[in-house]
Design an enzyme around this catalytic site. Structure first.
Site, short mmCIF file in Angstrom:
data_model
loop_
_atom_site.label_atom_id
_atom_site.label_comp_id
_atom_site.label_asym_id
_atom_site.label_seq_id
_atom_site.Cartn_x
_atom_site.Cartn_y
_atom_site.Cartn_z
N GLN A 1 0.82 -1.21 0.00
CA GLN A 1 0.00 0.00 0.00
C GLN A 1 0.86 1.26 0.00
OE1 GLN A 1 -2.45 -0.58 3.47
NE2 GLN A 1 -3.58 -2.27 2.54
N HIS B 1 -0.78 -0.15 5.66
CA HIS B 1 -1.27 0.75 6.71
C HIS B 1 -0.31 1.91 6.99
CE1 HIS B 1 -3.98 -2.74 8.29
NE2 HIS B 1 -4.22 -2.40 7.04
N TYR C 1 -8.38 5.37 20.77
CA TYR C 1 -9.49 4.89 19.94
C TYR C 1 -9.61 3.36 19.92
CZ TYR C 1 -10.38 9.66 19.31
OH TYR C 1 -10.71 10.95 19.62
#
Ligand code: HEC
Length: 440
Positions: free
Chosen positions: A156, A220, A321
């Site tokens: 990615q 990522h 989170y």
């Protein structure tokens, strides 16, 4: 997951979850309230009065959690009615109170990732392979800009985000976020520079992690950039495929970061005493969208989750989170990650998508061409090839509508200075836009 369902549930609920001895699980109708909590309860304890057995001893909590995600995925696919072009047209849509035409602006790009708006109707677009291109208002473009930084174009990684300084008209600064290589390891890096003719000049490094944090994982990278109106630059780094490190505040991965626009580190960042200096929030899996609400100035983030766990968050200073301790998702292969969706001290998403849409770029609509969409949130999706329009009431989601589907993977979405909504699409690789049409 399919096997778990086939083994324990299929005999009564049908091969396609369509029902049989037990109820249909995909018709959108629940005898209960259909919430995750209730469904988990039904799976654990059964409903002996209706003939639904309990699975508490037989299946683990996280297996039951994964089954509930599976049911929600199948239900969504069964019920979904994608928006279609108006009869007799290919590209004109009437959706969500507005009418638009989908127009191609430029094609022939190589995996474009991000768009920024230059003066006079021109665009800057990044290509994952490393190209930064100026696209003219008429859609034509020439060679990529020369001497941009080398990128690690694997998995990615690549040249990902481009963003202009809020005072670009005065100072000419262009920011790039990309995967930087050190031998065969890599990490997210941010530079700024200027464009002179077709050359990248005056480059300065704005953020670079110490080499010990570089990793051989190819995914990522995060890489979104957003400026607030006080001179701070926020950016994201994904957890680089090392889930547990998202919780580790001495590491840069799995975080949202805050720096000054010239790269200096603000002295009031939350972890300057005892952690990685630029961290603003942590426990973020792979943040692919960042934008400030035009009225409240609050930072919104979209986060690429696992299967069933894409999130929309409001980012607060120093907050956790939760990834990978709490999530609404399971592994891509259907195996469970955890049964926990919440814990004290960990933030809940404002919204999450089950099934996953592979959420990507986000942008608040700030134009005038689609008046009823003003200040609503546009959300792109890769895997489902959807463009969502999210209506908010403060910090809760009132409505999540699909306004475009199956026209390409939506890598980035941006509210243009001309009021059109711009899409960076992959397969087909295009810059496209939604242009307002008269309503008749
Ligand atoms: C022996 C048959 C049987 C098996 C096996 C079975 N169920 Fe059921 N299930 C039922 C029946 C009967 C009902 C109640 C039907 C109704 O609501 O009218 C039910 C109800 C449910 C409901 C609640 C539906 C609602 O409207 O609230 C869920 C969810 C559910 N089952 C999921 C599962 C899952 C997941 C499995 C596998 C782990 C499973 N069931 C296995 C028979 C079965």
């Amino acid at each position: 997951m399919e096997e778990l369902y086939a083994q324990h549930c299929q005999v009564c609920h049908g091969e396609k979850l369509e029902g049989g001895l037990g109820a249909s699980l995909i018709d959108g109708e629940w005898r209960s309230d259909g919430s995750i909590r209730t469904l988990m309860d039904i799976l654990r304890n059964g409903q002996p009065e209706f003939g639904m057995p309990g699975f508490a001893g037989q299946l683990s909590e996280s297996e039951m959690r994964a089954l509930v995600i599976y049911i929600q995925e199948r239900e969504k696919y069964a019920l979904e009615q994608p928006p279609k072009p108006e009869p007799g047209t290919k590209n004109v849509y009437s959706v969500a109170g507005e009418r638009f035409r989908l127009e191609k602006v430029a094609s022939g790009l190589a995996t474009p990732w991000s768009v920024a708006f230059l003066p006079e109707g021109r665009f800057l677009v990044t290509e994952k392979l490393g190209g930064l291109r100026i696209i003219e208002a008429n859609g034509k473009f020439g060679e990529p800009i020369k001497r941009t930084p080398a990128v690690f174009n694997k998995g990615q990684g690549g040249l990902l985000e481009v963003a202009l300084h809020p005072d670009y008209a005065k100072n000419g600064w262009v920011y790039l976020a990309f995967s930087d290589a050190d031998g065969d390891v890599s990490m997210t890096k941010i530079v700024r520079g200027k464009i002179s003719g077709n050359n990248w000049v005056e480059q300065e490094t704005i953020f670079e992690a110490p080499k010990k944090f570089y990793t051989n994982r190819g995914h990522h990278f995060g890489c979104r950039i957003a400026f607030d109106d006080k001179g701070y630059l926020f950016f994201s780094i994904g957890e680089r495929g090392q889930q547990e490190q998202a919780q580790d505040t001495i590491r840069p991965n799995g975080k949202i970061h805050r720096i000054h626009d010239d790269g200096r580190i603000p002295s009031d960042n939350p972890f300057v005493e005892n952690g990685f200096l630029t961290i603003w929030s942590y426990g973020n899996r792979n943040p692919q969208g960042l934008d400030f609400h035009p009225e409240t100035g609050v930072l919104w983030e979209s986060e690429h989750g696992p299967r069933g766990g894409d999130e929309l968050n409001v980012i607060q200073r120093g907050a956790n989170y939760g990834w990978p301790i709490v999530t609404y998702g399971m592994n891509y292969n259907g195996t469970p990650i955890t049964s926990e969706t919440s814990r004290p001290g960990m933030e809940q998403p404002i919204h999450y998508w089950t099934p996953s849409i592979a959420v990507c770029g986000i942008d608040f609509y700030e134009g005038d061409a689609f008046p009823s969409w003003k200040n609503r949130l546009l959300v792109g999706s890769l895997r489902q090839q959807e463009l969502h329009l999210i209506t908010l009431d403060g910090e809760s989601v009132v409505r999540d509508e699909i306004i475009l589907e199956d026209r390409g993977r939506v890598r980035d979405v941006a509210s243009g200075p001309d009021g059109a909504i711009y899409l960076v699409l992959n397969s087909p690789d295009e810059l496209a836009r939604l242009v307002s049409q008269p309503k008749d």
